[in-house]
Scaffold this active site. Structure first.
Site, PDB file in Angstrom:
ATOM      1  N   SER A  16       0.723  -1.114   0.070  1.00  0.00           N
ATOM      2  CA  SER A  16       0.015  -0.109  -0.088  1.00  0.00           C
ATOM      3  C   SER A  16       0.831   1.333  -0.014  1.00  0.00           C
ATOM      4  O   SER A  16       0.550   2.302  -0.692  1.00  0.00           O
ATOM      5  CB  SER A  16      -0.738  -0.022   1.201  1.00  0.00           C
ATOM      6  N   LYS A  52      -9.587 -10.422   3.659  1.00  0.00           N
ATOM      7  CA  LYS A  52     -10.276 -10.991   5.006  1.00  0.00           C
ATOM      8  C   LYS A  52     -11.729 -10.217   4.786  1.00  0.00           C
ATOM      9  O   LYS A  52     -12.760 -10.784   5.291  1.00  0.00           O
ATOM     10  CB  LYS A  52      -9.459 -10.533   6.119  1.00  0.00           C
ATOM     11  N   ILE A 178      -6.641  -9.145  14.422  1.00  0.00           N
ATOM     12  CA  ILE A 178      -6.760 -10.114  13.540  1.00  0.00           C
ATOM     13  C   ILE A 178      -7.344 -11.531  14.175  1.00  0.00           C
ATOM     14  O   ILE A 178      -8.359 -12.117  13.416  1.00  0.00           O
ATOM     15  CB  ILE A 178      -5.136 -10.463  12.958  1.00  0.00           C
ATOM     16  N   ARG A 198      -2.909 -14.618  26.077  1.00  0.00           N
ATOM     17  CA  ARG A 198      -2.189 -14.761  27.174  1.00  0.00           C
ATOM     18  C   ARG A 198      -2.666 -13.554  28.335  1.00  0.00           C
ATOM     19  O   ARG A 198      -2.640 -13.906  29.561  1.00  0.00           O
ATOM     20  CB  ARG A 198      -0.844 -14.177  26.865  1.00  0.00           C
ATOM     21  N   GLY A 261       1.086 -11.788  16.736  1.00  0.00           N
ATOM     22  CA  GLY A 261       1.594 -10.335  16.271  1.00  0.00           C
ATOM     23  C   GLY A 261       2.356 -10.436  15.142  1.00  0.00           C
ATOM     24  O   GLY A 261       2.475 -11.643  14.403  1.00  0.00           O
ATOM     25  N   ASP A 302       4.280  -0.233   7.539  1.00  0.00           N
ATOM     26  CA  ASP A 302       4.600  -1.308   8.727  1.00  0.00           C
ATOM     27  C   ASP A 302       5.805  -1.652   8.828  1.00  0.00           C
ATOM     28  O   ASP A 302       6.236  -1.881  10.131  1.00  0.00           O
ATOM     29  CB  ASP A 302       3.791  -2.684   8.265  1.00  0.00           C
ATOM     30  N   ALA A 340     -10.946   0.384  12.672  1.00  0.00           N
ATOM     31  CA  ALA A 340     -11.973  -0.530  12.737  1.00  0.00           C
ATOM     32  C   ALA A 340     -11.476  -2.025  13.027  1.00  0.00           C
ATOM     33  O   ALA A 340     -10.331  -2.480  12.626  1.00  0.00           O
ATOM     34  CB  ALA A 340     -12.811  -0.632  11.410  1.00  0.00           C
ATOM     35  N   HIS A 437     -33.359   9.806  11.757  1.00  0.00           N
ATOM     36  CA  HIS A 437     -34.045   8.942  12.399  1.00  0.00           C
ATOM     37  C   HIS A 437     -34.900   7.943  11.558  1.00  0.00           C
ATOM     38  O   HIS A 437     -35.288   8.569  10.475  1.00  0.00           O
ATOM     39  CB  HIS A 437     -35.018   9.605  13.393  1.00  0.00           C
TER      40      HIS A 437
HETATM   41  P1  FAD Z   1       2.989  -4.335   2.619  1.00  0.00           P
HETATM   42  O1  FAD Z   1       1.566  -4.113   2.254  1.00  0.00           O
HETATM   43  O2  FAD Z   1       3.044  -5.363   3.681  1.00  0.00           O
HETATM   44  O3  FAD Z   1       3.764  -4.359   1.713  1.00  0.00           O
HETATM   45  C1  FAD Z   1       5.103  -4.489   1.634  1.00  0.00           C
HETATM   46  C2  FAD Z   1       5.712  -5.521   0.425  1.00  0.00           C
HETATM   47  O4  FAD Z   1       7.207  -5.314   0.498  1.00  0.00           O
HETATM   48  C3  FAD Z   1       5.285  -6.830   0.316  1.00  0.00           C
HETATM   49  O5  FAD Z   1       4.474  -6.976  -0.608  1.00  0.00           O
HETATM   50  C4  FAD Z   1       6.577  -7.441   0.375  1.00  0.00           C
HETATM   51  O6  FAD Z   1       6.435  -8.790  -0.159  1.00  0.00           O
HETATM   52  C5  FAD Z   1       7.465  -6.573   0.011  1.00  0.00           C
HETATM   53  N1  FAD Z   1       8.810  -7.019   0.394  1.00  0.00           N
HETATM   54  C6  FAD Z   1       9.265  -6.842   1.626  1.00  0.00           C
HETATM   55  N2  FAD Z   1      10.817  -7.003   1.413  1.00  0.00           N
HETATM   56  C7  FAD Z   1      11.222  -6.787   0.296  1.00  0.00           C
HETATM   57  C8  FAD Z   1      12.462  -6.972  -0.291  1.00  0.00           C
HETATM   58  N3  FAD Z   1      13.641  -6.988   0.328  1.00  0.00           N
HETATM   59  N4  FAD Z   1      12.524  -6.789  -1.643  1.00  0.00           N
HETATM   60  C9  FAD Z   1      11.242  -6.679  -2.715  1.00  0.00           C
HETATM   61  N5  FAD Z   1      10.127  -6.595  -1.883  1.00  0.00           N
HETATM   62  C10 FAD Z   1       9.995  -6.694  -0.625  1.00  0.00           C
HETATM   63  N6  FAD Z   1      -5.078  -2.318   7.685  1.00  0.00           N
HETATM   64  C11 FAD Z   1      -6.038  -1.691   7.616  1.00  0.00           C
HETATM   65  O7  FAD Z   1      -6.063  -0.235   7.322  1.00  0.00           O
HETATM   66  N7  FAD Z   1      -7.507  -2.044   7.412  1.00  0.00           N
HETATM   67  C12 FAD Z   1      -7.648  -3.517   7.653  1.00  0.00           C
HETATM   68  O8  FAD Z   1      -8.649  -3.926   7.575  1.00  0.00           O
HETATM   69  C13 FAD Z   1      -6.598  -4.540   7.566  1.00  0.00           C
HETATM   70  N8  FAD Z   1      -6.527  -5.660   7.910  1.00  0.00           N
HETATM   71  C14 FAD Z   1      -5.536  -6.526   8.094  1.00  0.00           C
HETATM   72  C15 FAD Z   1      -5.646  -7.941   7.941  1.00  0.00           C
HETATM   73  C16 FAD Z   1      -4.812  -8.670   8.130  1.00  0.00           C
HETATM   74  C17 FAD Z   1      -4.694 -10.074   8.257  1.00  0.00           C
HETATM   75  C18 FAD Z   1      -3.241  -8.199   7.955  1.00  0.00           C
HETATM   76  C19 FAD Z   1      -2.110  -9.119   8.041  1.00  0.00           C
HETATM   77  C20 FAD Z   1      -3.195  -6.938   7.963  1.00  0.00           C
HETATM   78  C21 FAD Z   1      -4.312  -6.009   7.939  1.00  0.00           C
HETATM   79  N9  FAD Z   1      -4.184  -4.548   7.744  1.00  0.00           N
HETATM   80  C22 FAD Z   1      -5.154  -3.807   7.745  1.00  0.00           C
HETATM   81  C23 FAD Z   1      -2.594  -4.007   7.930  1.00  0.00           C
HETATM   82  C24 FAD Z   1      -2.379  -3.598   6.544  1.00  0.00           C
HETATM   83  O9  FAD Z   1      -2.264  -4.806   5.542  1.00  0.00           O
HETATM   84  C25 FAD Z   1      -1.010  -2.996   6.517  1.00  0.00           C
HETATM   85  O10 FAD Z   1      -0.657  -2.025   7.286  1.00  0.00           O
HETATM   86  C26 FAD Z   1      -0.537  -2.508   5.304  1.00  0.00           C
HETATM   87  O11 FAD Z   1      -0.362  -3.512   4.043  1.00  0.00           O
HETATM   88  C27 FAD Z   1       1.005  -1.874   5.163  1.00  0.00           C
HETATM   89  O12 FAD Z   1       1.495  -1.638   3.953  1.00  0.00           O
HETATM   90  P2  FAD Z   1       2.901  -1.351   3.577  1.00  0.00           P
HETATM   91  O13 FAD Z   1       3.075  -0.654   2.442  1.00  0.00           O
HETATM   92  O14 FAD Z   1       3.569  -0.959   4.840  1.00  0.00           O
HETATM   93  O15 FAD Z   1       3.304  -2.812   3.684  1.00  0.00           O
END
Ligand code: FAD
Length: 453
Positions: A16, A52, A178, A198, A261, A302, A340, A437
């Protein structure tokens, strides 16, 4: 702009945050590339929010059908779990295609493979050395499981989204968002669900009334919640799994899922070699401009382990692109971020919990308004479900500092209310607002009596 470099911005991770930030940078004329070692779209689109929520929609029909019977419908039905999972996969595949198109349409070069930082302005991917003026780490996080005997017989949310068969009995270890979301999915689909935590209660960090109210609702649905214990080992025989708990109890199940976690994906990124520091939580340490401890290297989402939500990662990525490529220094505001829990019933929340408010303003400095009621729909449906709504107000200023809800449509309702909280509106402004309402949401503008403590 690139000068001696191959790119202006090289992003590691097409989730994202990475995709949003890199596209925004490209829109300002930056030469950009993004590396992805797995699938384009990342956790939210392929292993998180989207799949999900599709499973939640898919399983929630069980509740709708039961409710419809109270209204005179003669409906019944069985869920074909594998069809639901297949439909979900078709949609996530489609979204991955859209992500790829968005990147190419924006002129971002998408590179498949695992990237590693090898210098302040250099990465290595598939044996190729690439240089970039700026490097953005957007590598996300991954589920973490404890190192106990038999842990290999358990699954995480990654696999739970793709089970080909619905487990008849599932043990879910963990009490975070989750865990409770998957408990709702499997319970509504017809499985027997046991949660093991826990701590004392589910949803640590949320307002206590949310934790207590949702616990009561999950128990009513027959979800078993076991506090104060952990799983110490897992054994497998004849396809069944047995979890042994710290208090000596044993639990048999088809599936044991750990939702204990997530950790930032900082492993093997080459961070130590260039001097990118981690913070105490294990996330990449950044300042408010997403700058790491090394000039030219930034991190968002993240992997920084701050507020691990998709809209936050997206906003951080876009803020960085504004700062670096649009002469518009932008820092991400991490206050009053609404969120949420898509449990069944769901939770919506924004701002301070009652305890956080008391810590800031003292017991006398906080007014609490709370309502619990049976929603109109369930007067006829027969469902024994109650809604809880709560406002936290700073007495001195009258400002609404927190809004919390457990009940149907809570995430949709709280998204609207979050604007009022972010805008700093007072309880008086809520009181002046005319109700719609009959709705459940109207309760937020009708609460008159402070809770007596
Ligand atoms: P990510 O989306 O995790 O993207 C990181 C990408 O980097 C991955 O595709 C990975 O393969 C790639 N990568 C990692 N290391 C390397 C490397 N060395 N070289 C190349 N590529 C690499 N958030 C919400 O806001 N609402 C929700 O309802 C929600 N539900 C969730 C449900 C679940 C089960 C989970 C696990 C998470 C949920 N989240 C939700 C959290 C949300 O998915 C994350 O906050 C979000 O995806 C973070 O985005 P990001 O860009 O930081 O990382």
């Amino acid at each position: 702009m690139t000068g001696a470099y191959d790119y202006d911005l090289f992003t590691i991770g097409a989730g994202s945050g990475g995709v949003a930030g890199t596209r925004r940078a490209a829109s300002y004329g930056a030469r950009t590339a993004i590396a992805e070692e797995w699938r384009f779209g990342g956790t939210c689109v392929l292993r998180g929010c989207v799949p999900k929520k599709l499973l939640i929609y898919g399983t929630h029909f069980a509740h709708e059908m039961a409710d419809a019977r109270g209204y005179g419908w003669e409906v019944d039905g069985n869920l074909d779990w594998s069809k639901l999972v297949a439909a979900k996969n078709r949609e996530t595949d489609r979204l991955e295609g859209i992500y790829r198109n968005l990147l190419s349409g924006a002129g971002v070069e998408a590179i498949a493979g695992r990237a590693r930082i090898i210098g302040p302005n250099a990465v290595e991917i598939g044996g190729r050395r690439i240089t970039s003026k700026y490097i953005l780490i957007a590598a996300g996080g991954r589920p973490e499981r404890p190192d106990i005997p038999g842990i290999e017989y358990s699954i995480t949310s990654n696999e739970a989204l793709d089970l080909q068969e619905l487990p008849r009995r599932i043990v879910i270890v963990g009490g975070g968002f989750i865990a409770v979301e998957f408990a709702g999915i499997f319970r509504a689909a017809g499985a027997s669900v046991t949660i093991v935590i826990r701590g004392e209660k589910i949803l640590r960090g949320f307002d206590e009334d949310i934790r207590d109210h949702l616990t009561a609702e999950l128990l009513k649905q027959g979800i078993s919640i076991n506090p104060g214990v952990s799983v110490t080992r897992i054994d497998r025989s004849a396809g069944r799994k047995r979890a042994t708990l710290s208090d000596g109890r044993e639990m048999d199940a088809d599936t044991i899922m750990f939702a204990t976690g997530r950790v930032p994906n900082t492993r093997d990124l080459g961070l130590e070699s260039v001097g990118v520091h981690l913070d105490k939580s294990g996330g990449i340490a950044v300042d408010e401009w997403q700058k790491t401890t090394v000039a030219g290297i930034y991190a968002i989402g993240d992997v920084t382990n701050r507020i691990n939500l998709t809209p936050v990662a997206i906003a951080e990525g876009r803020a960085l692109a504004e700062t670096l490529f649009n002469s518009n220094p932008t820092s991400m505001d991490h206050t009053d971020v609404p969120s949420a829990v898509f449990s069944q019933p769901p939770v919506g929340t924004v701002g301070l919990s009652e305890l956080e408010a008391i810590r800031l303003y003292g017991v006398e400095g906080v007014d609490v308004y709370k309502a619990t009621f049976r929603p109109m729909k369930h007067t006829i449906s027969g469902r024994d479900e109650r809604t809880m709504m709560k406002l936290i107000v700073e007495s001195a200023t009258g400002r609404v500092r927190g809004v919390h809800m457990v009940g149907a449509d809570a995430p949709e309702i709280i998204q609207g209310v979050a604007i009022a909280v972010k805008a700093g509106l007072t309880k008086k402004a809520f009181d002046r607002t005319v109700a719609i309402h009959p709705t459940a949401a109207e309760e937020f503008v009708l609460m008159r009596d402070k809770l007596k403590r």
